[in-house]
Write a protein that holds these residues in place. Structure first.
Motif, PDB file in Angstrom:
ATOM      1  N   ASP A 193      40.395  44.921  59.300  1.00 24.61           N
ATOM      2  CA  ASP A 193      39.360  45.575  59.876  1.00 24.61           C
ATOM      3  C   ASP A 193      38.009  45.589  58.961  1.00 24.61           C
ATOM      4  O   ASP A 193      38.248  45.831  57.926  1.00 24.61           O
ATOM      5  CB  ASP A 193      39.750  46.904  60.155  1.00 24.61           C
ATOM      6  N   LYS A 194      36.969  45.173  59.626  1.00 23.67           N
ATOM      7  CA  LYS A 194      35.701  44.973  58.916  1.00 23.67           C
ATOM      8  C   LYS A 194      35.292  46.374  58.292  1.00 23.67           C
ATOM      9  O   LYS A 194      35.561  47.310  58.827  1.00 23.67           O
ATOM     10  CB  LYS A 194      34.569  44.609  59.981  1.00 23.67           C
ATOM     11  N   ASN A 195      35.113  46.406  56.853  1.00 22.31           N
ATOM     12  CA  ASN A 195      34.851  47.583  56.071  1.00 22.31           C
ATOM     13  C   ASN A 195      34.014  47.512  55.005  1.00 22.31           C
ATOM     14  O   ASN A 195      34.422  47.092  54.026  1.00 22.31           O
ATOM     15  CB  ASN A 195      36.510  48.244  55.686  1.00 22.31           C
ATOM     16  N   TYR A 196      32.620  47.593  55.195  1.00 20.36           N
ATOM     17  CA  TYR A 196      31.616  47.363  54.184  1.00 20.36           C
ATOM     18  C   TYR A 196      31.913  48.287  53.004  1.00 20.36           C
ATOM     19  O   TYR A 196      31.784  47.758  51.807  1.00 20.36           O
ATOM     20  CB  TYR A 196      30.342  47.459  54.834  1.00 20.36           C
ATOM     21  N   LYS A 197      32.362  49.302  53.075  1.00 23.12           N
ATOM     22  CA  LYS A 197      32.609  50.304  52.042  1.00 23.12           C
ATOM     23  C   LYS A 197      33.829  49.869  51.129  1.00 23.12           C
ATOM     24  O   LYS A 197      33.634  49.882  49.875  1.00 23.12           O
ATOM     25  CB  LYS A 197      33.058  51.645  52.464  1.00 23.12           C
ATOM     26  N   GLN A 198      34.756  49.351  51.765  1.00 17.14           N
ATOM     27  CA  GLN A 198      35.882  48.812  50.823  1.00 17.14           C
ATOM     28  C   GLN A 198      35.528  47.473  50.335  1.00 17.14           C
ATOM     29  O   GLN A 198      35.610  47.216  48.947  1.00 17.14           O
ATOM     30  CB  GLN A 198      36.978  48.502  51.996  1.00 17.14           C
ATOM     31  N   ALA A 199      34.633  46.638  50.976  1.00 17.89           N
ATOM     32  CA  ALA A 199      34.225  45.291  50.414  1.00 17.89           C
ATOM     33  C   ALA A 199      33.363  45.577  49.229  1.00 17.89           C
ATOM     34  O   ALA A 199      33.314  44.922  47.870  1.00 17.89           O
ATOM     35  CB  ALA A 199      33.381  44.687  51.356  1.00 17.89           C
ATOM     36  N   PHE A 200      32.353  46.760  49.178  1.00 14.70           N
ATOM     37  CA  PHE A 200      31.585  47.161  48.180  1.00 14.70           C
ATOM     38  C   PHE A 200      32.256  47.549  46.858  1.00 14.70           C
ATOM     39  O   PHE A 200      31.907  47.230  45.843  1.00 14.70           O
ATOM     40  CB  PHE A 200      30.430  48.312  48.809  1.00 14.70           C
ATOM     41  N   THR A 201      33.358  48.492  47.360  1.00 17.12           N
ATOM     42  CA  THR A 201      34.242  49.075  46.221  1.00 17.12           C
ATOM     43  C   THR A 201      34.906  47.817  45.349  1.00 17.12           C
ATOM     44  O   THR A 201      34.947  47.761  44.226  1.00 17.12           O
ATOM     45  CB  THR A 201      35.161  49.938  46.914  1.00 17.12           C
ATOM     46  N   LEU A 202      35.449  46.830  46.346  1.00 11.32           N
ATOM     47  CA  LEU A 202      36.132  45.691  45.395  1.00 11.32           C
ATOM     48  C   LEU A 202      35.169  44.953  44.744  1.00 11.32           C
ATOM     49  O   LEU A 202      35.407  44.414  43.641  1.00 11.32           O
ATOM     50  CB  LEU A 202      36.658  44.982  46.453  1.00 11.32           C
ATOM     51  N   LEU A 203      33.851  44.697  45.260  1.00 15.64           N
ATOM     52  CA  LEU A 203      32.741  43.957  44.489  1.00 15.64           C
ATOM     53  C   LEU A 203      32.364  44.593  43.007  1.00 15.64           C
ATOM     54  O   LEU A 203      32.361  44.214  41.888  1.00 15.64           O
ATOM     55  CB  LEU A 203      31.671  43.887  45.284  1.00 15.64           C
ATOM     56  N   GLN A 204      32.338  45.788  43.335  1.00 12.05           N
ATOM     57  CA  GLN A 204      31.960  46.688  42.003  1.00 12.05           C
ATOM     58  C   GLN A 204      32.965  46.532  40.937  1.00 12.05           C
ATOM     59  O   GLN A 204      32.714  46.302  39.844  1.00 12.05           O
ATOM     60  CB  GLN A 204      31.877  47.936  42.436  1.00 12.05           C
ATOM     61  N   GLN A 205      34.374  46.523  41.328  1.00  8.18           N
ATOM     62  CA  GLN A 205      35.431  46.526  40.561  1.00  8.18           C
ATOM     63  C   GLN A 205      35.360  44.883  39.830  1.00  8.18           C
ATOM     64  O   GLN A 205      35.715  44.959  38.891  1.00  8.18           O
ATOM     65  CB  GLN A 205      36.632  46.763  41.292  1.00  8.18           C
ATOM     66  N   ALA A 206      35.177  43.978  40.521  1.00  8.36           N
ATOM     67  CA  ALA A 206      35.221  42.769  40.159  1.00  8.36           C
ATOM     68  C   ALA A 206      34.141  42.228  39.576  1.00  8.36           C
ATOM     69  O   ALA A 206      34.193  41.437  38.543  1.00  8.36           O
ATOM     70  CB  ALA A 206      35.498  41.866  41.558  1.00  8.36           C
ATOM     71  N   SER A 207      32.854  42.916  39.494  1.00 11.79           N
ATOM     72  CA  SER A 207      31.584  42.454  38.816  1.00 11.79           C
ATOM     73  C   SER A 207      31.615  42.585  37.474  1.00 11.79           C
ATOM     74  O   SER A 207      30.844  42.254  36.872  1.00 11.79           O
ATOM     75  CB  SER A 207      30.517  43.303  39.789  1.00 11.79           C
ATOM     76  N   GLU A 208      32.808  43.405  36.956  1.00 14.35           N
ATOM     77  CA  GLU A 208      32.898  43.734  35.349  1.00 14.35           C
ATOM     78  C   GLU A 208      32.895  42.188  35.034  1.00 14.35           C
ATOM     79  O   GLU A 208      32.636  41.901  33.838  1.00 14.35           O
ATOM     80  CB  GLU A 208      33.965  44.471  35.173  1.00 14.35           C
ATOM     81  N   SER A 209      33.365  41.202  35.485  1.00 13.39           N
ATOM     82  CA  SER A 209      33.892  39.876  34.829  1.00 13.39           C
ATOM     83  C   SER A 209      33.675  38.643  35.800  1.00 13.39           C
ATOM     84  O   SER A 209      33.447  37.647  35.216  1.00 13.39           O
ATOM     85  CB  SER A 209      35.373  39.732  34.455  1.00 13.39           C
TER      86      SER A 209
END
Length: 635
Positions: free
Chosen positions: A356-372
């Protein structure tokens, strides 16, 4: 009686004085304000072990791990207290639980010998030796090496024995160096006798330079011998060694060894070979083999294989797409901390693919991944730039794009160039815009090359503009082909050359670029640079008009109105003038009135080029996230 009273009085006074002195100067071992450890250390150094024991006990009961260790040592050695190994074990356990390395080491020795307990416990000894060794305790490291070498409390393992012997040497343990050399001699002898495990261990020692001078040739030699003897670890490491060199012949050999190890159940090798079969690196692209080996590794818990499967199922051409399956594998890998999996899973959530489309989940995952992960950094920049699940903020977007570019993300260069070119989130800078356009263009980004040419053109640097447009046109950019033709036609940045203009218009027109089709139609209608042929003019006008280009619709209506290149047809002329007028072309409205009044003198556009900056990233409405989000397309 009076004579007795005086001596008794003196005696009483004396006793009171002694008691007061004892009260003032006696030791209170239960005084919580006293530093029991320090007082115990002083007493110990003075040889007063009983005093030391009292102070250590006080501090030990208060939880001081060093005091617990020192108190245990007094029990073990029978100093200041009666020797009691059971008590020694008790206090060592308390200190060891607080990660006291020396306590862990001494406790391990007691477990190894069985002192203070019913019987020796090699497994527990091994555990505490390892805990102390991992904290850098040299003697524990050496003991661990001995246990691995002899197989006491653990299966024998020459590789781990050498590892801890090397660590002990580096910890300056005096006994470690001779023991290390003894181990090396033993392993070398076994390797020379054909022992595959010993050959592998020796190879890794040479590769790392542990106890031996680093020697890549010797490492490869022993790896090959071990691999050829069937050692799967050697096969895997030899393949990795070959793959690192990126030589095409060596990649083929690497694929062979990965497959050999995978067939023996080596999970990481299965993941590597599966990825190679998916991408065609070192072996033919084989979707069936890729999925077979990646699924085997993924089901065994390998996060790299899980990520690869997610990418194959969702992004890679040539593979059956199944976003639901992709999301399931990417979720597993993301839970393991894989940044690339988190980024691609975020893209699926943002687009509602397989989940299901979920911008909040997408944003959270990107924040986690953005460390590296540079793609996640770019995607966060995009989210801030366009205000997707966050407040729109050009400055924050620019910061993320800068971070992504520094991490190697090529798409971030075009984003930065646009921001500097248009002054969004950064101070407008033509110099910085040119720099980033050039950086992006140098990596093959045609939009960056096109925008660079536009920037040069609008600052009247036609020579540089022409060179950049021509480079983009030669790479197949239809819009650039149309502009190059126009510059030849008008002598901008190059000498007037109508033949070249015709050639470049034709290249763009055959790519179904409406403006070039329109311009080519004009040349045929006017007979400029080629034979005047109305039918061919009509042909190109019609193609552009049917693609919805208003100027071509206006000219097509003109051809119908006057019967040029086609039988005159006022109804079709009216239809096409109307179509152009509906799109806001004013001259088409005027021509429609002339047609209704049965007059001619229609107005036509003779030439068009589109010089707008390609900036969909900033201005596209509605935003097409699927076009702009950056994801891994191959494992």
């Amino acid at each position: 009686m009076s004579r007795l009273k005086t001596p008794l009085f003196v005696l009483a006074i004396s006793l009171i004085a002694v008691f007061a002195w004892l009260l003032m100067n006696g030791t209170d071992y239960n005084d919580l304000n006293e530093d029991g450890l320090s007082r115990g250390n002083i007493a110990y150094q003075q040889g007063d072990f009983e005093e030391a024991a009292e102070w250590f006990m006080q501090a030990a009961k208060l939880g001081d791990r060093e005091a617990q260790y020192q108190f245990a040592m007094l029990y073990r050695d029978g100093k200041g207290v009666e020797r009691d190994d059971t008590q020694a074990v008790r206090w060592l356990k308390l200190a060891a639980a607080q990660k006291h390395a020396r306590a862990q080491y001494e406790l391990a020795k007691l477990f190894d010998s069985g002192r203070g307990m019913e019987q020796a416990d090699p497994a527990s000894a091994m555990r505490f030796f390892r805990l102390a060794a991992e904290q850098g305790h040299g003697s524990a490291q050496l003991h661990l090496a001995v246990l691995y070498a002899e197989g006491r409390g653990t299966p024998a393992d020459d590789g781990l024995a050498l590892k801890w012997a090397v660590a002990a040497t580096r910890s300056k343990n005096r006994e470690a160096e001779p023991y290390l050399q003894k181990l090396l001699k033993r392993v070398t002898t076994k390797a020379q006798q054909g022992d595959a495990k010993a050959q592998f261990v020796l190879a890794m020692m040479y590769r790392r330079g542990d106890g031996l001078n680093a020697d890549i040739k010797s490492a490869e030699q022993w790896l090959r011998q071990s691999a050829e003897s069937g050692n799967s670890e050697a096969q895997f490491h030899l393949a990795s060694f070959l793959a690192d060199n990126e030589n095409s012949n060596q990649l083929e050999e690497a694929a062979k060894w990965y497959l050999a190890a995978a067939r023996q159940g080596h999970i990481k090798a299965a993941a590597e070979f599966g990825a190679m079969a998916a991408t065609g690196a070192g072996t033919a692209v084989d979707p069936k083999q890729a999925l077979q080996w990646l699924q085997q590794a993924a089901k065994a818990g390998d996060a790299k294989a899980q990520t690869a499967l997610g990418i194959l199922y969702s992004e890679t051409p040539g593979f059956t797409h199944d976003d639901k399956e992709a999301a399931a594998w990417l979720q597993k890998a993301a839970t393991s901390g894989r940044a690339d999996a988190r980024n691609n899973l975020a893209v699926l959530y943002a687009l509602g693919r397989g989940v299901d489309k979920n911008y909040k989940q997408a944003f959270t995952l990107l924040q986690q991944a953005s460390e590296s992960d540079d793609k996640a950094q770019f995607n966060l920049g995009l989210m801030f730039l366009r205000g997707v699940h966050t407040v729109q903020n050009d400055e924050t977007a620019a910061a993320w794009f800068k971070r992504a570019e520094a991490s190697g993300n090529s798409r971030a260069r075009l984003a930065l160039a646009l921001l500097y070119h248009l002054g969004h989130g950064v101070i407008y800078s033509e110099t910085d815009a040119i720099h980033w356009y050039q950086e992006a263009a140098g990596k093959g980004d045609l939009d960056a090359l096109f925008n660079l040419a536009i920037l040069y053109y609008k600052t009247n640097d036609f020579a540089k503009a022409f060179a950049s447009f021509q480079q983009a046109a030669s790479a197949g950019d239809a819009q650039a082909c149309n502009i190059i033709a126009s510059m030849y036609q008008h002598g901008q940045g190059a000498e007037y050359n109508i033949d070249q203009a015709v050639e470049w218009y034709r290249k763009a027109a055959t790519q179904d670029y409406p403006q070039a089709q329109f311009n080519l139609g004009n040349l045929y209608r006017k007979g400029e640079g080629l034979e005047q042929i109305d039918k061919k003019a009509f042909y190109w006008y019609q193609k552009a008009a049917e693609a919805g280009y208003p100027q071509a619709q206006n000219s097509l209506a003109y051809m119908y109105a006057l019967g040029r290149g086609v039988k005159a047809d006022r109804k079709l002329a009216q239809k096409w003038f109307t179509a152009a007028a509906v799109q806001g072309l004013n001259i088409a409205e005027q021509n429609l009135l002339l047609l209704e009044q049965k007059q001619s003198g229609f107005t036509l556009v003779s030439h068009v080029v589109d010089m707008d900056v390609r900036a969909d990233l900033l201005f596209e409405k509605p935003l097409n996230l699927a076009k702009h989000l950056d994801s891994y397309k191959q494992p």
